[in-house]
Write a protein that holds these residues in place. Structure first.
Motif, PDB file in Angstrom:
ATOM      1  N   VAL A 244       1.013  -1.680   0.101  1.00  0.00           N
ATOM      2  CA  VAL A 244       0.131  -0.249  -0.472  1.00  0.00           C
ATOM      3  C   VAL A 244       0.613   1.313   0.049  1.00  0.00           C
ATOM      4  O   VAL A 244       0.057   2.416   0.106  1.00  0.00           O
ATOM      5  CB  VAL A 244      -0.951  -0.376   1.172  1.00  0.00           C
ATOM      6  N   ASN A 246       3.381   2.323   1.927  1.00  0.00           N
ATOM      7  CA  ASN A 246       3.459   2.478   3.579  1.00  0.00           C
ATOM      8  C   ASN A 246       5.197   2.703   3.946  1.00  0.00           C
ATOM      9  O   ASN A 246       6.146   2.019   2.664  1.00  0.00           O
ATOM     10  CB  ASN A 246       3.136   1.529   4.586  1.00  0.00           C
ATOM     11  N   ASN A 533      -1.372   4.154   9.800  1.00  0.00           N
ATOM     12  CA  ASN A 533      -1.819   4.824   7.965  1.00  0.00           C
ATOM     13  C   ASN A 533      -1.378   4.118   7.613  1.00  0.00           C
ATOM     14  O   ASN A 533      -2.342   3.935   6.042  1.00  0.00           O
ATOM     15  CB  ASN A 533       0.362   5.419   7.535  1.00  0.00           C
ATOM     16  N   ASP A 534      -0.664   2.647   7.871  1.00  0.00           N
ATOM     17  CA  ASP A 534      -1.097   1.074   6.941  1.00  0.00           C
ATOM     18  C   ASP A 534      -2.833   1.198   6.921  1.00  0.00           C
ATOM     19  O   ASP A 534      -3.636   0.524   5.753  1.00  0.00           O
ATOM     20  CB  ASP A 534      -0.686   0.345   7.307  1.00  0.00           C
ATOM     21  N   ARG A 536      -5.223   3.062   7.321  1.00  0.00           N
ATOM     22  CA  ARG A 536      -6.515   4.504   6.339  1.00  0.00           C
ATOM     23  C   ARG A 536      -4.949   4.314   4.682  1.00  0.00           C
ATOM     24  O   ARG A 536      -6.257   4.114   3.858  1.00  0.00           O
ATOM     25  CB  ARG A 536      -5.732   5.587   6.919  1.00  0.00           C
ATOM     26  N   LEU A 537      -4.367   3.775   4.263  1.00  0.00           N
ATOM     27  CA  LEU A 537      -3.889   3.657   2.892  1.00  0.00           C
ATOM     28  C   LEU A 537      -4.342   2.405   2.773  1.00  0.00           C
ATOM     29  O   LEU A 537      -5.092   2.420   1.640  1.00  0.00           O
ATOM     30  CB  LEU A 537      -2.559   3.179   3.040  1.00  0.00           C
ATOM     31  N   PRO A 542      -5.042   9.248   2.541  1.00  0.00           N
ATOM     32  CA  PRO A 542      -3.721   9.302   3.453  1.00  0.00           C
ATOM     33  C   PRO A 542      -3.583   8.998   4.346  1.00  0.00           C
ATOM     34  O   PRO A 542      -4.285   8.498   5.148  1.00  0.00           O
ATOM     35  CB  PRO A 542      -4.786  10.988   2.823  1.00  0.00           C
ATOM     36  N   SER A 543      -1.925   9.203   4.051  1.00  0.00           N
ATOM     37  CA  SER A 543      -1.493   8.973   5.366  1.00  0.00           C
ATOM     38  C   SER A 543      -2.128  10.402   6.440  1.00  0.00           C
ATOM     39  O   SER A 543      -2.354  10.802   6.538  1.00  0.00           O
ATOM     40  CB  SER A 543      -0.075   9.378   5.980  1.00  0.00           C
TER      41      SER A 543
END
Length: 600
Positions: A244, A246, A533-534, A536-537, A542-543
């Motif tokens: 993704v 990250n 973040n993972d 969300r991605l 977005p991060s």
């Protein structure tokens, strides 16, 4: 170490005499009282070279700050709409009049365009010049200074001046009045036998927290492993993706470096799947100045919390507080920096000139406005787009409670560095920057504040609006007159969050040892941000970017409130952990499962 060859400075000598230098009355730009502990050792050799950095005023920083808060506010319609690198650079680019004025001034001293290095936005210039020329340009006198405690030597001045017609076109010049001694944030390495403590705990029943309802292995009260962190922070069973886009990064300074062999030993011990595929990290040397003087076991922590599926980049820089500027320049010029970064280095705020601290803090704002996130530490500190492994800021630095960083309370001075010799709590920088996330420390399970967790209030930066409600609530609960005059109640408050900070099982020279410090808290917390973040991605979001406005608002319920412990220093008990935000553990420690739901 101070001698340079005549041949190396001859071109500058020729140019300096070939052009008439600008004859204009000088005016003092900055002056400081010689900081405590530093004394003049002797005059600086005239042919000693200085790597001078010149900051030009950023033309539209107020507008950039507005963008940052809008895209970081989960209530705003622009939330998550990070700017591009080019858009950020346009906002901080200096005015053409400033560029022209400074170019003319440099040219009058024989310094031409080919002698100048410029940042991507053109707001920082770097030149390498001998002392005799710097003294002429700045109407000053440099000396060699020696530090009584560390024995360090530096070449500095206590004041410098500029021609009146360029005074407003230059924000600051360093190294001039910078006496700060960039340092690791008090990590400690304990030569304990972790194996024995683990064996003893194997026969003990699991430990439960009646508040969170979580249960962890009893061994986590004597040895912190990846499994313990997953249990304590409610992340058991979460699997990140390798596809993704990250990433996570760690900044290193002062000759610390990661050891690939020790990393493999660590993986074999705690993450066999990573060892099986020989997982490792990418290494980047900032400014080409890496010195292998030691190891930093913290550098493994963000990696393993994030698991081997997420790319890790390690970036090293130079060996003083000015290294922070080199690191920022590098990251700001990078086309694809990590989405989360941790750092664990910093200094007492008062040892960094206010002008430099504010300009460096502006660099963190630039990072936060762009497409990635970072941490630093101050007791812990964290930044986003996000930063460092032994830091007090967008991750954290490690300090001795509210004191000056001296781990021995008996020798803590807690005296101001402004010539007035007032007793005061000592905040850390860059953790005190409002554009980073500062990380404090906890210990044991159920968690409580660890005594060495830094915390307090900045003397340079006003309290940001995102903190107003939480911090004012804490101040209102303090008994009237508590520590009156020892801290600035209107300053940016630290830390923002916290994480485990002691008894980490790592490997050094192939052997398992225990380490502790907020230098562990910062990369640990950064690892969980990387997992967020993972999540969300995976959903096409977005991060996270700059974290603090989110944490103090819609994500506040995703933290475990720490209400036990304090951070003594300066002859006091320091601040107490209490219900809500406090100046020891901030908002608390992450509950990953709750945070995932809140941010996706």
């Amino acid at each position: 170490m101070w001698v340079s060859s005549l041949a190396s400075i001859l071109p500058l000598v020729v140019l300096a005499f070939a052009l008439p230098s600008k004859d204009c009355e000088h005016q003092v730009k900055e002056e400081v009282v010689p900081p405590r502990g530093w004394t003049i050792f002797g005059p600086a050799p005239s042919d000693h070279f200085i790597n001078l950095r010149i900051a030009l005023p950023q033309s539209n920083f107020n507008l950039l700050e507005q963008h940052l808060y809008e895209i970081s506010d989960p209530y705003h319609e622009r939330y998550g709409a990070h700017l591009t690198k080019e858009e950020v650079e346009d906002l901080v680019a200096p005015h053409p009049d400033s560029v022209a004025a400074v170019n003319e001034w440099l040219s009058s001293h024989g310094i031409q365009e080919e002698d100048i290095s410029r940042s991507s936005a053109g707001d920082w210039l770097a030149i390498r010049v001998p002392v005799w020329l710097v003294e002429k340009m700045l109407d000053t006198k440099y000396h060699i200074w020696k530090h009584a405690t560390s024995g360090d030597y530096i070449v500095r001045t206590t004041s410098y001046s500029l021609p009146k017609d360029i005074l407003d076109h230059v924000e600051l010049i360093q190294p001039t009045t910078m006496f700060g001694t960039f340092k690791r944030l008090k990590s400690t390495i304990h030569s304990i036998s972790p194996t024995n403590s683990q064996v003893q705990a194997q026969n003990q029943p699991p430990v439960s927290d009646p508040v969170t309802g979580l249960t962890v292995d009893a061994s986590c009260n004597t040895t912190i492993t990846i499994t313990c962190l997953q249990q304590i922070y409610n992340a058991v069973g979460y699997t990140p993706s390798a596809h993704v886009g990250n990433s996570v990064g760690i900044a290193g300074y002062l000759g610390d470096f990661a050891n690939r062999a020790d990393l493999q030993s660590f993986f074999e011990d705690q993450v066999p799947a990573a060892a099986a595929v020989n997982a490792t990290y990418n290494f980047v040397s900032v400014a080409g100045r890496l010195r292998f003087l030691g190891f930093s076991s913290w550098l493994t922590l963000s990696k393993v919390v994030s698991t081997h599926k997420i790319p890790l980049t390690l970036a090293w820089s130079l060996t003083s507080i000015l290294s922070l500027r080199s690191w920022l320049d590098f990251m700001l010029s990078h086309p694809n920096p990590p989405l989360a970064i941790s750092t664990s280095y910093g200094d007492d705020e008062q040892t960094v000139p206010e002008s430099f601290a504010k300009r460096a803090c502006a660099g963190f704002a630039q990072l936060g406005t762009s497409i990635w996130a970072r941490f630093t530490t101050s007791n812990s500190t964290l930044c986003v787009p996000q930063v460092p492994a032994e830091c007090r800021s967008r991750s954290l630095p490690e300090t001795g409670g509210v004191g000056d960083g001296d781990p021995d309370p008996a020798t803590q001075t807690c005296i101001t560095n402004d010539g007035q010799n007032r007793t005061q709590f000592i905040p850390g920088f860059p953790a005190s920057c409002p554009f980073v996330t500062a990380v404090g420390g906890t210990i044991l399970f159920p968690e409580q504040a660890v005594a060495f967790s830094g915390g307090g209030f900045s003397n340079y930066f006003a309290r940001p609006s995102y903190q107003d409600a939480a911090v004012q609530g804490f101040l209102n609960k303090l008994p009237k007159g508590t520590y009156s005059g020892l801290f600035n109640p209107n300053g940016r408050a630290i830390p923002d969050v916290a994480a485990q900070s002691d008894f980490f099982r790592v490997f050094a020279a192939g052997q398992p040892i225990h380490v502790g410090g907020t230098s562990a808290s910062s990369p640990t917390f950064t690892g969980f941000v990387t997992l967020l973040n993972d999540a969300r991605l995976k959903k096409g979001l977005p991060s996270l970017g700059f974290l603090n406005p989110l944490f103090y608002s819609t994500a506040a319920s995703g933290f475990n409130d720490i209400t036990v412990g304090n951070n003594p220093g300066c002859g006091t008990e320091g601040f107490n952990a209490t219900v809500g935000w406090d100046a020891v553990t901030g908002l608390g420690t992450p509950d990953f499962a709750k945070l995932v739901k809140l941010v996706t």
